[in-house]
Design a protein around this motif. Structure first.
Motif, PDB file in Angstrom:
ATOM      1  N   ALA A  41       0.789  -1.237   0.000  1.00  0.00           N
ATOM      2  CA  ALA A  41       0.000   0.000   0.000  1.00  0.00           C
ATOM      3  C   ALA A  41       0.816   1.279   0.000  1.00  0.00           C
ATOM      4  O   ALA A  41       0.302   2.334  -0.378  1.00  0.00           O
ATOM      5  CB  ALA A  41      -0.943   0.008   1.211  1.00  0.00           C
ATOM      6  N   VAL A  42       2.080   1.224   0.423  1.00  0.00           N
ATOM      7  CA  VAL A  42       2.865   2.447   0.604  1.00  0.00           C
ATOM      8  C   VAL A  42       3.973   2.525  -0.451  1.00  0.00           C
ATOM      9  O   VAL A  42       4.789   1.613  -0.573  1.00  0.00           O
ATOM     10  CB  VAL A  42       3.474   2.484   2.026  1.00  0.00           C
ATOM     11  N   GLU A  43       3.966   3.616  -1.191  1.00  0.00           N
ATOM     12  CA  GLU A  43       4.883   3.795  -2.318  1.00  0.00           C
ATOM     13  C   GLU A  43       6.349   3.575  -1.937  1.00  0.00           C
ATOM     14  O   GLU A  43       7.112   2.942  -2.671  1.00  0.00           O
ATOM     15  CB  GLU A  43       4.704   5.199  -2.897  1.00  0.00           C
ATOM     16  N   GLU A  44       6.745   4.099  -0.793  1.00  0.00           N
ATOM     17  CA  GLU A  44       8.157   4.031  -0.400  1.00  0.00           C
ATOM     18  C   GLU A  44       8.676   2.610  -0.214  1.00  0.00           C
ATOM     19  O   GLU A  44       9.892   2.381  -0.223  1.00  0.00           O
ATOM     20  CB  GLU A  44       8.373   4.811   0.912  1.00  0.00           C
ATOM     21  N   PHE A  45       7.770   1.630  -0.051  1.00  0.00           N
ATOM     22  CA  PHE A  45       8.217   0.274   0.279  1.00  0.00           C
ATOM     23  C   PHE A  45       7.995  -0.750  -0.843  1.00  0.00           C
ATOM     24  O   PHE A  45       8.340  -1.917  -0.673  1.00  0.00           O
ATOM     25  CB  PHE A  45       7.497  -0.217   1.540  1.00  0.00           C
ATOM     26  N   PRO A 106      15.093   3.218   3.242  1.00  0.00           N
ATOM     27  CA  PRO A 106      16.329   3.787   2.689  1.00  0.00           C
ATOM     28  C   PRO A 106      16.042   5.016   1.833  1.00  0.00           C
ATOM     29  O   PRO A 106      15.076   5.055   1.072  1.00  0.00           O
ATOM     30  CB  PRO A 106      16.887   2.647   1.828  1.00  0.00           C
ATOM     31  N   GLY A 107      16.896   6.037   1.958  1.00  0.00           N
ATOM     32  CA  GLY A 107      16.756   7.229   1.136  1.00  0.00           C
ATOM     33  C   GLY A 107      17.458   7.039  -0.195  1.00  0.00           C
ATOM     34  O   GLY A 107      17.760   5.913  -0.606  1.00  0.00           O
ATOM     35  N   GLN A 108      17.755   8.146  -0.861  1.00  0.00           N
ATOM     36  CA  GLN A 108      18.403   8.066  -2.168  1.00  0.00           C
ATOM     37  C   GLN A 108      19.752   7.376  -2.059  1.00  0.00           C
ATOM     38  O   GLN A 108      20.580   7.726  -1.224  1.00  0.00           O
ATOM     39  CB  GLN A 108      18.595   9.463  -2.761  1.00  0.00           C
ATOM     40  N   GLY A 109      19.958   6.384  -2.932  1.00  0.00           N
ATOM     41  CA  GLY A 109      21.223   5.661  -2.928  1.00  0.00           C
ATOM     42  C   GLY A 109      21.469   4.875  -1.669  1.00  0.00           C
ATOM     43  O   GLY A 109      22.556   4.359  -1.448  1.00  0.00           O
ATOM     44  N   ARG A 110      20.436   4.768  -0.840  1.00  0.00           N
ATOM     45  CA  ARG A 110      20.530   4.041   0.429  1.00  0.00           C
ATOM     46  C   ARG A 110      21.623   4.594   1.354  1.00  0.00           C
ATOM     47  O   ARG A 110      22.119   3.906   2.249  1.00  0.00           O
ATOM     48  CB  ARG A 110      20.763   2.534   0.186  1.00  0.00           C
ATOM     49  N   ARG A 111      22.024   5.826   1.109  1.00  0.00           N
ATOM     50  CA  ARG A 111      23.052   6.425   1.973  1.00  0.00           C
ATOM     51  C   ARG A 111      22.424   7.007   3.239  1.00  0.00           C
ATOM     52  O   ARG A 111      23.106   7.313   4.194  1.00  0.00           O
ATOM     53  CB  ARG A 111      23.792   7.535   1.212  1.00  0.00           C
ATOM     54  N   GLU A 112      21.130   7.199   3.203  1.00  0.00           N
ATOM     55  CA  GLU A 112      20.445   7.762   4.363  1.00  0.00           C
ATOM     56  C   GLU A 112      19.149   6.984   4.594  1.00  0.00           C
ATOM     57  O   GLU A 112      18.706   6.228   3.741  1.00  0.00           O
ATOM     58  CB  GLU A 112      20.123   9.239   4.119  1.00  0.00           C
ATOM     59  N   LYS A 199       9.700  16.200  -1.406  1.00  0.00           N
ATOM     60  CA  LYS A 199       9.856  15.773  -0.013  1.00  0.00           C
ATOM     61  C   LYS A 199       9.499  16.877   0.980  1.00  0.00           C
ATOM     62  O   LYS A 199       9.243  16.611   2.156  1.00  0.00           O
ATOM     63  CB  LYS A 199      11.276  15.279   0.238  1.00  0.00           C
ATOM     64  N   ASN A 200       9.473  18.134   0.513  1.00  0.00           N
ATOM     65  CA  ASN A 200       9.185  19.241   1.417  1.00  0.00           C
ATOM     66  C   ASN A 200       7.694  19.461   1.646  1.00  0.00           C
ATOM     67  O   ASN A 200       7.304  20.135   2.600  1.00  0.00           O
ATOM     68  CB  ASN A 200       9.810  20.526   0.884  1.00  0.00           C
ATOM     69  N   TYR A 201       6.843  18.934   0.757  1.00  0.00           N
ATOM     70  CA  TYR A 201       5.398  19.091   0.953  1.00  0.00           C
ATOM     71  C   TYR A 201       4.643  17.763   1.000  1.00  0.00           C
ATOM     72  O   TYR A 201       3.493  17.706   1.419  1.00  0.00           O
ATOM     73  CB  TYR A 201       4.797  19.980  -0.141  1.00  0.00           C
TER      74      TYR A 201
END
Length: 322
Positions: A41-45, A106-112, A199-201
């Motif tokens: 259900a969640v885009e990020e995953f 994980p964020g961009q490039g999994r660095r964060e 990501k800011n809104y």
């Protein structure tokens, strides 16, 4: 009188439906279940496996306390503990969430890593005195405002975490069937272009997952998983078999016990409803027969009795001849 079982006592106390709800919350609060909800259900995953996602869910998950067994107060530690399920803000009232937890992705490039705040709610009905999406927006907004002095202080609004309010609606009407819809904060440039990163809104999403076992449209894998998990007509043994075979869910002892209790309560509620229906039908039949015989004794014709009682002339004749 013999001692009652926990289920029997719950039914006698007219708390069966509340008990059923309590087991549903505990089952949905399992790490394995939450991981599959997030993936579906969640885009990020979506790009990750349930096993990876389960490892990113913080150890603390808070499930609303519902007493399920004799002697429990509903305040005990359930599966886990995390953000309180009760939100109190002076002047804004109190909200009680079903399930709350925190999860990283994980964020961009999994660095964060990015921290997300989650709320999962279980609903037995789609049509209520309010719209689910409106309530979901309110819950999400509260989860945003609560972050002040928790996730950030003063004017550090850049540290505001995105929140998700996910609503699982069982027994959705057939015209909706198995569906999944997301409402979110978007951006629309009306005059000119505002150079703002998403990501800011992109800070609040409400997701509604509708379930209906009888729908011709079966939905995706998440719908199959949740329809199996929450089916009121399937016994626990069958559920465990299908969850392992079709979705790779290794049954934890506690989760297996919750499934068993939920299935037993579901069967008991259904049987109780059937008994009530039969009794009501019998009473209605006796009353109808008395009215027909009384009207016949007053010299009314079959057609007149039919019109007064709201039944067919054939039924009037069969009752009078019985």
């Amino acid at each position: 009188m013999k001692g009652k079982t926990a289920i029997g006592a719950a039914l006698d106390a007219a708390g069966a439906k509340a008990q059923y709800d309590g087991h549903v919350k505990r089952i949905l609060g399992s790490r394995q279940v939450l991981a599959r909800i997030l993936k579906g259900a969640v885009e990020e995953f979506r790009a990750f496996s349930p096993e990876e996602i389960a490892g990113w869910i913080e150890p603390d998950i808070r499930i609303e306390g519902t007493a399920l067994r004799p002697g429990e107060t509903g305040k005990e530690k359930l599966l886990i503990t995390g953000d309180s399920t009760e939100s109190r803000i002076p002047g804004e009232g109190t909200i009680t969430y079903d399930i709350r937890f925190r999860v990283y992705v994980p964020g961009q490039g999994r660095r964060e890593t990015v921290k997300l705040l989650m709320n999962v709610e279980a609903q037995k009905k789609f049509y209520l005195k309010y719209r689910i999406v409106t309530r979901g927006i309110f819950y999400g907004a509260r989860m945003l405002s609560e972050q002040l002095d928790r996730e950030f202080t003063y004017s550090e609004y850049g540290k505001l975490k995105k929140v998700y309010s996910i609503w699982i609606c069982m027994n959705a009407p057939l015209h909706i069937g198995n569906a999944l819809t997301e409402y979110w904060i978007g951006k629309r440039d009306i005059i000119g272009t505002m150079p703002e990163k998403k990501k800011n809104y992109d800070k609040l999403s409400v997701i509604i997952i509708c379930l209906n076992e009888k729908s011709r449209e079966k939905g995706g894998e998440l719908h199959g998983f949740l329809n199996t998990l929450l089916s009121p007509g399937m016994n626990a043994a069958r559920k465990k078999e299908m969850l392992l075979r079709d979705y790779g869910v290794e049954m934890e002892q506690e989760m297996g016990e919750e499934l068993k209790q939920m299935c037993n309560l579901s069967e008991a509620i259904e049987e109780n409803a059937m008994r009530k229906g039969v009794r009501k039908g019998v009473r209605k039949g006796i009353s109808l027969t008395k009215n027909i015989m009384r009207l016949a004794g007053e010299g009314k014709t079959e057609e007149e009795i039919s019109a007064i009682c709201g039944v067919s002339a054939k039924m009037v004749r069969e009752i009078m001849e019985a």
